[in-house]
Design an enzyme around this catalytic site. Structure first.
Site, PDB file in Angstrom:
ATOM      1  N   ASP A 323      -0.723 -41.240 -26.068  1.00 19.16           N
ATOM      2  CA  ASP A 323      -0.726 -42.674 -26.307  1.00 19.16           C
ATOM      3  C   ASP A 323       0.719 -43.144 -26.489  1.00 19.16           C
ATOM      4  O   ASP A 323       1.499 -42.514 -27.202  1.00 19.16           O
ATOM      5  CB  ASP A 323      -1.550 -42.965 -27.565  1.00 19.16           C
ATOM      6  CG  ASP A 323      -1.785 -44.438 -27.774  1.00 19.16           C
ATOM      7  OD1 ASP A 323      -2.452 -45.042 -26.925  1.00 19.16           O
ATOM      8  OD2 ASP A 323      -1.292 -44.976 -28.785  1.00 19.16           O
ATOM      9  N   GLU A 352       0.967 -42.752 -21.422  1.00 20.47           N
ATOM     10  CA  GLU A 352       1.352 -44.133 -21.154  1.00 20.47           C
ATOM     11  C   GLU A 352       2.876 -44.203 -21.160  1.00 20.47           C
ATOM     12  O   GLU A 352       3.496 -44.042 -22.209  1.00 20.47           O
ATOM     13  CB  GLU A 352       0.816 -45.060 -22.242  1.00 20.47           C
ATOM     14  CG  GLU A 352      -0.693 -45.190 -22.264  1.00 20.47           C
ATOM     15  CD  GLU A 352      -1.146 -46.168 -23.350  1.00 20.47           C
ATOM     16  OE1 GLU A 352      -1.879 -47.110 -23.010  1.00 20.47           O
ATOM     17  OE2 GLU A 352      -0.762 -46.012 -24.514  1.00 20.47           O
TER      18      GLU A 352
END
Ligand code: CA
Length: 650
Positions: A323, A352
């Site tokens: 993340d 990400e």
């Protein structure tokens, strides 16, 4: 920077005769382990006032480390640390706790081998030759089984993923069997380490995605059948992994090391050592959640490395999705790759490649998508280029993309505007002579060195589901039109180079009723509605067929950028239409055409006899028709995948 010895294993290290506690707390004046026979049962209460069974002082062992050995069998004993600085004593849960009590209020001493299900370590994890062989299915543990029609008995639990034979009201398979039928290779689980918001003592009626980390090295309690006994969630997580591995499925964990829900555990143990601070004071907040961890600091870096490798070794996890990876520094990410390669090079890593706010970490050190060339070639970034190119921006609900580029009333874009974004995605964001990177909206350069660095997708837990997005772009469209758009999007993602990824339920037109941020919306919004499987069987079949084709034909999963440049050639096509050939030596050659326009288009293709494997309605390995080459007409809003006839041994 002062050298810190980061070696050594931290936490509560159990053996039947003694337990060793080892913790890093530089500058503390005293450190004690407080032992309890239960995990503390209040959710938001303060268990600190309770008198411990016993208290044992740890002693400093140099470098800020504290150690202590407690004789006797402490199996399943709960503990916290009491840290004294300048006369003030505060309690912290051990960040290295490998098991925790209800709601993660206390760590627990655990006998890890005793939690292994029989045979757990005998079976090797399913092998993976290359990251591009992966087909990733993004799933929230609870969503799979929460629906009353799921046919799954352990609803909302890790064990819900172990149940074969579950069916919906019409007798179609659900849950694990459904995933197996689809043919995906990896199940990516939304955060499944211990997170904060759901009250584990009474999880019904609550829901959270889990991006609020509490204890990184213990599974989430609300997904276990007994959150009050720390060993249960550990065993059940392993049972889940075992059930998936037995069926050839691999498990990816979504990990959220970029921030913590509460700063107190790290800050009480080692003030100022685990978080980035602004020069003007206060926590840097690149996560948008109030703080960001400092992966570039030696002990935070060690913590992340230790934690990731622990899940890979202890639970046999097969992959990690980071993340806000853009908040981690490049060196840490590359060290994680090295660490995992020592365990199994088939473990995949992606994340990400962006942050959610400003960070004090210098841009050139961040594991951002644009910095992917500095990352190990087997660390991938999500391609928002592909995501928004195919179906329009996630930030503007009504804005369309390639698949509705001809729907003038809805797209607010000119036909062809998104072609280069999609071509960029098709070639896995690697340098390619057929892609004009100047026309790609979100990227100024080819950011992937190799196709193993690009994850292609059009939907994930964030933002609208694909179906809701299609509805938002074309509010007046009938279901058949939306289905054509959905199928075209799926065909693009699942035939493109790189690593394909989709949100669970995309294959049955998943809707959250337009909820674009359902992180704490009820089960009724988030759960997979298995009745839709019956209603959208054609769409489910289409996904299954595309996945089968991808798995059967290696040319859709080329392993090097050089091969993509040599074997993938774009053909000339009208704006709003993309066509390319894949010279599939030693397999058959392919022609792939995507028409995002609202009318048919003629495309010139090589001469020869061509078998249709994918069209706007069906996809798979069985030829649907045979066409003569030279030129073909591609219907509105549809894909066409042609295979050189006679040459594919199907
Ligand atoms: Ca929890």
């Amino acid at each position: 920077m002062k050298h810190i010895d980061t070696g050594g294993v931290l936490g509560a290290l159990y053996s039947p005769k003694k337990t060793v506690f080892r913790v890093w707390a530089p500058g503390a004046d005293a450190l004690e382990t407080l032992l309890y026979d239960h995990g503390g049962e209040q959710f938001a209460g303060d268990p600190a006032g309770e008198k411990p069974l016993s208290t044992v002082s740890l002693t400093p062992s140099g470098g800020g480390f504290w150690e202590g050995e407690i004789p006797g069998n402490l199996k399943n004993t709960y503990y916290v640390y009491a840290v004294t600085r300048e006369g003030l004593t505060k309690q912290a849960v051990d960040p290295y706790a490998r098991a925790v009590g209800v709601n993660g209020m206390r760590g627990m001493v655990i006998d890890l081998p005793a939690t292994d299900p029989p045979g757990f370590r005998e079976r090797k994890r399913p092998p993976l030759a290359a990251p591009t062989d992966a087909v990733i299915y993004e799933l929230h543990v609870r969503d799979l089984s929460a629906h009353p029609q799921s046919g799954i008995s352990r609803r909302g639990k890790f064990l819900g993923l172990t149940e074969g034979g579950a069916k919906n009201a019409e007798g179609l398979s659900t849950g694990l069997d459904h995933i197996l039928e689809l043919g995906v290779t990896h199940i990516h689980l939304l955060p499944s380490f211990d997170f904060k918001t759901v009250d584990e003592a009474a999880p019904e009626g609550q829901f959270n995605w889990g991006y609020d980390p509490q204890n990184y090295n213990a599974p989430e309690g609300s997904y276990s059948t007994d959150p009050f006994h720390g060993e249960t969630r550990v065993r059940e997580f392993k049972l889940m992994v075992q059930a998936l591995h037995e069926r050839g499925l691999r498990v990816v964990m979504d990990v959220v090391y970029n921030h913590t829900d509460d700063i107190s555990n790290f800050e009480i143990l080692a003030p100022g050592r685990y978080y980035r601070m602004k020069r003007t004071g206060g926590y840097s907040d690149g996560s948008g959640c109030g703080n960001e961890t400092a992966s570039e600091q030696p002990m935070m870096r060690k913590f992340i490395l230790d934690s990731v490798c622990y899940w890979a070794k202890e639970y046999l996890v097969d992959g990690f999705r980071f993340d806000l990876m853009g908040l981690h520094d490049i060196e840490t990410m590359n060290l994680i790759r090295e660490g995992l390669d020592k365990i199994d090079p088939g473990i995949i890593i992606y994340g990400e490649g962006w942050a959610a706010g400003d960070s004090v970490l210098p841009e050139e050190q961040r594991a951002l998508k644009a910095n992917a060339p500095a990352l190990h070639p087997r660390i991938a970034c999500f391609s928002d280029d592909m995501r928004d190119g195919v179906k329009g921006s996630v930030f503007y609900a009504s804005q369309g993309g390639f698949i509705n580029s001809g729907a003038a009333e809805s797209s607010h874009e000119r036909a062809g505007d998104r072609d280069e974004d999609v071509k960029f995605g098709i070639a896995a964001a690697v340098e390619h002579p057929g892609v004009d990177v100047q026309k790609v909206r979100y990227s100024a350069s080819f950011w992937a060195k190799e196709p193993s660095q690009a994850v292609n997708y059009v939907s994930a837990h964030d933002n609208l589901t694909l179906w809701d997005k299609l509805t938002a772009v074309s509010p007046g469209a009938d279901e058949e039109t939306l289905l054509r758009q959905n199928k075209l999007a799926a065909a693009i993602v699942l035939t493109s180079q790189g690593i394909p990824f989709f949100q669970a339920g995309e294959e049955m037109a998943r809707t959250k009723g337009g909820d674009e941020n359902s992180y704490r919306s009820p089960d009724s919004v988030n759960r997979l509605d298995w009745e839709r499987k019956s209603r959208f069987t054609g769409l489910v079949d289409y996904y299954r067929g595309l996945i089968a084709l991808r798995k059967r034909c290696a040319c859709f999963r080329l392993r090097s950028a050089q091969e993509i440049r040599e074997r993938l050639r774009f053909l000339s096509a009208d704006p709003g239409t993309i066509a390319y050939t894949l010279d599939g030596t030693p397999e058959a050659g392919f022609v792939i055409i995507f028409n995002g326009l609202a009318e048919a288009r003629r495309v010139d293709i090589p001469e020869g006899d061509w078998d249709v494997l994918v069209n706007g309605d069906h996809a798979g390995l069985r030829p649907l028709a045979r066409l003569a080459g030279g030129a073909v007409s591609v219907p509105a809003v549809s894909a066409l995948v042609l295979c050189n006839a006679h040459s594919l041994p199907l």
